[in-house]
Design a protein around this motif. Structure first.
Motif, mmCIF file in Angstrom:
data_model
loop_
_atom_site.group_PDB
_atom_site.id
_atom_site.type_symbol
_atom_site.label_atom_id
_atom_site.label_comp_id
_atom_site.label_asym_id
_atom_site.label_seq_id
_atom_site.Cartn_x
_atom_site.Cartn_y
_atom_site.Cartn_z
ATOM 1 N N ILE A 1 13.152 91.128 -17.669
ATOM 2 C CA ILE A 1 14.484 90.881 -17.118
ATOM 3 C C ILE A 1 15.236 89.959 -18.063
ATOM 4 C CG2 ILE A 1 15.827 89.939 -15.195
ATOM 5 C CD1 ILE A 1 13.460 90.518 -13.384
ATOM 6 N N VAL A 2 16.445 90.347 -18.445
ATOM 7 C CA VAL A 2 17.322 89.467 -19.220
ATOM 8 C C VAL A 2 18.207 88.718 -18.226
ATOM 9 C CG1 VAL A 2 19.133 89.312 -20.954
ATOM 10 C CG2 VAL A 2 17.295 90.991 -21.217
ATOM 11 N N THR B 1 6.378 84.621 -18.798
ATOM 12 C CA THR B 1 7.008 83.794 -19.833
ATOM 13 C C THR B 1 8.520 83.805 -19.649
ATOM 14 O OG1 THR B 1 5.266 84.312 -21.451
ATOM 15 C CG2 THR B 1 7.365 83.494 -22.312
ATOM 16 N N MET B 2 9.139 82.624 -19.749
ATOM 17 C CA MET B 2 10.592 82.517 -19.784
ATOM 18 C C MET B 2 10.980 82.057 -21.187
ATOM 19 S SD MET B 2 13.403 82.884 -17.888
ATOM 20 C CE MET B 2 13.167 82.453 -16.142
ATOM 21 N N LEU B 3 11.682 82.913 -21.911
ATOM 22 C CA LEU B 3 12.126 82.613 -23.272
ATOM 23 C C LEU B 3 13.629 82.418 -23.254
ATOM 24 C CD1 LEU B 3 11.669 82.430 -26.337
ATOM 25 C CD2 LEU B 3 11.819 84.927 -26.422
ATOM 26 N N ASP C 1 21.348 82.756 -22.882
ATOM 27 C CA ASP C 1 20.601 83.843 -22.246
ATOM 28 C C ASP C 1 19.108 83.523 -22.232
ATOM 29 O OD1 ASP C 1 22.940 85.181 -21.914
ATOM 30 O OD2 ASP C 1 22.390 86.947 -23.098
ATOM 31 N N ALA C 2 18.371 84.200 -21.368
ATOM 32 C CA ALA C 2 16.923 84.029 -21.296
ATOM 33 C C ALA C 2 16.271 85.387 -21.037
ATOM 34 C CB ALA C 2 16.541 83.047 -20.194
ATOM 35 N N VAL C 3 15.033 85.519 -21.472
ATOM 36 C CA VAL C 3 14.251 86.728 -21.224
ATOM 37 C C VAL C 3 13.036 86.328 -20.402
ATOM 38 C CG1 VAL C 3 13.017 88.675 -22.222
ATOM 39 C CG2 VAL C 3 14.962 87.690 -23.433
ATOM 40 N N LEU C 4 12.894 86.933 -19.239
ATOM 41 C CA LEU C 4 11.739 86.714 -18.364
ATOM 42 C C LEU C 4 10.870 87.962 -18.401
ATOM 43 C CD1 LEU C 4 10.152 85.256 -16.073
ATOM 44 C CD2 LEU C 4 11.794 86.267 -14.465
ATOM 45 N N SER D 1 15.032 78.445 -29.784
ATOM 46 C CA SER D 1 14.631 78.963 -28.475
ATOM 47 C C SER D 1 13.747 77.942 -27.772
ATOM 48 C CB SER D 1 13.895 80.294 -28.617
ATOM 49 O OG SER D 1 12.693 80.126 -29.355
ATOM 50 N N ALA D 2 13.621 78.099 -26.466
ATOM 51 C CA ALA D 2 12.724 77.262 -25.669
ATOM 52 C C ALA D 2 11.869 78.198 -24.816
ATOM 53 C CB ALA D 2 13.514 76.305 -24.786
ATOM 54 N N THR D 3 10.578 77.933 -24.794
ATOM 55 C CA THR D 3 9.637 78.807 -24.100
ATOM 56 C C THR D 3 8.924 78.061 -22.985
ATOM 57 O OG1 THR D 3 9.231 80.031 -26.149
ATOM 58 C CG2 THR D 3 7.651 80.321 -24.377
ATOM 59 N N LYS D 4 8.787 78.741 -21.853
ATOM 60 C CA LYS D 4 8.041 78.197 -20.716
ATOM 61 C C LYS D 4 7.015 79.235 -20.291
ATOM 62 C CE LYS D 4 7.611 75.248 -17.150
ATOM 63 N NZ LYS D 4 7.323 73.807 -17.306
ATOM 64 N N TRP D 5 5.730 78.878 -20.403
ATOM 65 C CA TRP D 5 4.666 79.781 -19.959
ATOM 66 C C TRP D 5 4.213 79.359 -18.571
ATOM 67 C CZ3 TRP D 5 4.024 77.872 -25.162
ATOM 68 C CH2 TRP D 5 4.266 78.833 -26.147
ATOM 69 N N MET D 6 3.955 80.339 -17.719
ATOM 70 C CA MET D 6 3.558 80.055 -16.331
ATOM 71 C C MET D 6 2.185 80.624 -16.035
ATOM 72 S SD MET D 6 7.366 80.795 -14.930
ATOM 73 C CE MET D 6 7.725 81.711 -16.431
ATOM 74 N N ARG D 7 1.387 79.849 -15.334
ATOM 75 C CA ARG D 7 -0.015 80.173 -15.067
ATOM 76 C C ARG D 7 -0.238 80.676 -13.640
ATOM 77 N NH1 ARG D 7 -3.810 77.669 -18.451
ATOM 78 N NH2 ARG D 7 -2.849 76.944 -20.387
ATOM 79 N N GLN D 8 -1.489 81.093 -13.402
ATOM 80 C CA GLN D 8 -1.876 81.562 -12.074
ATOM 81 C C GLN D 8 -1.969 80.420 -11.068
ATOM 82 O OE1 GLN D 8 -5.483 83.440 -13.650
ATOM 83 N NE2 GLN D 8 -4.878 85.320 -12.619
#
Length: 286
Positions: A91-92, A203-205, A245-248, A276-283
């Motif tokens: 999703i953008v 991931t949210m980029l 903008d961000a890419v999920l 860019s800024a990156t956010k990784w999400m875990r279980q």
């Protein structure tokens, strides 16, 4: 033996149903945002690229939330989601960050940049590699308490439907001319990193700069056509970096397993600087 098989089957069924319900909630959330913005989204990525500059705030979509602090924090009426792929799920989110938020993250990161690393599959530690030529840094845990960072992290949590406590620290990256990141997966292939928080789910980029030629985020296994990547036409789908903008995208499928189709990379920058800024999400919570 039969009892054990039934227990395992039951657990797998429970996880699968949970993932499907989560996906349905995400879809409903996206549709609600589309309706609230007062405008329909483009049906293709090509149209998005040609009309990106026309995505401006609509007064009718914002006025009803003018005095709502929560809506302002989430940028409701400003953020415009566009589903560009369901397999892998991408999703953008147009206008996800404000210009001030982008500039703030760049300013915080600039004096702390170091050569980027990749995860060593044998040790789980970060090592330098020719597949990734950017420079970057991670925000400090204490910085998560800053109002602006706290607002961004809450926004990421709401749009991804992943709890804030499941997120890793935000990483800010800078790609200069001729720099890139070869296609890779964000989910772990080692046993070290999954011990703390489980596997990476999504991931949210977020893009922090404009006036970049090249530097697209490239998904070689998404779509069925061709796209531009660092000045070359390749098969797959790419997202042009546009400030704010961000890419999920999701690294795990609805079956709870890592999705090989989520492979992605950063195309070569031809001119300018790509931030860019990156956010990784875990279980689970980290």
């Amino acid at each position: 033996m039969a009892t054990a098989i039934k227990v395992v089957f039951g657990l797998l069924t429970f996880v699968t149903i949970g993932m499907i319900i989560g996906a349905l909630f995400q879809l409903a959330f996206i549709y609600r945002l589309e309706d609230s913005s007062g405008t329909s989204l483009p049906s293709s990525r090509k149209m998005q690229q040609t009309q990106a500059n026309s995505y401006l705030p609509l007064s009718t979509g914002i006025s009803s939330w003018a005095n709502d602090k929560e809506a302002s924090l989430l940028r409701l009426g400003l953020v415009k989601p566009e589903v560009i792929s369901w397999s892998p799920r991408i999703i953008v989110l147009h206008n996800f960050l404000s210009m001030e938020e982008c500039d703030y993250l760049r300013a915080v990161a600039l004096p702390r940049l170091q050569v980027s690393t990749v995860v060593d599959t044998k040790t789980g530690k970060g090592v330098r590699s020719e597949v990734r030529t950017s420079s970057g840094m991670f925000l400090h845990p204490d910085e998560r308490k800053y109002p602006l960072i706290e607002a961004i992290e809450k926004r990421i949590s709401v749009y991804s439907q992943v709890p804030v406590e499941n997120g890793e620290l935000i990483q800010v990256l800078r790609y200069e001319r001729d720099q890139f990141y070869r296609p890779h997966h964000d989910y772990f292939s080692d046993s070290f990193n999954v011990k703390r928080g489980g596997q990476r789910v999504a991931t949210m980029l977020m893009y922090l700069s404009d006036n970049v030629e090249g530097g697209e985020t490239y998904f070689p296994m998404a779509g069925s056509g061709e796209c531009s990547c660092g000045g070359k036409m390749v098969s797959g789908m790419s997202v042009k970096p546009l400030k704010g903008d961000a890419v999920l995208f999701w690294s795990m499928g609805l079956d709870g397993q890592p999705d090989p189709r989520s492979v992605h990379g950063g195309c070569e920058v031809l001119s300018g600087q790509k931030w860019s800024a990156t956010k990784w999400m875990r279980q689970k919570a980290i």
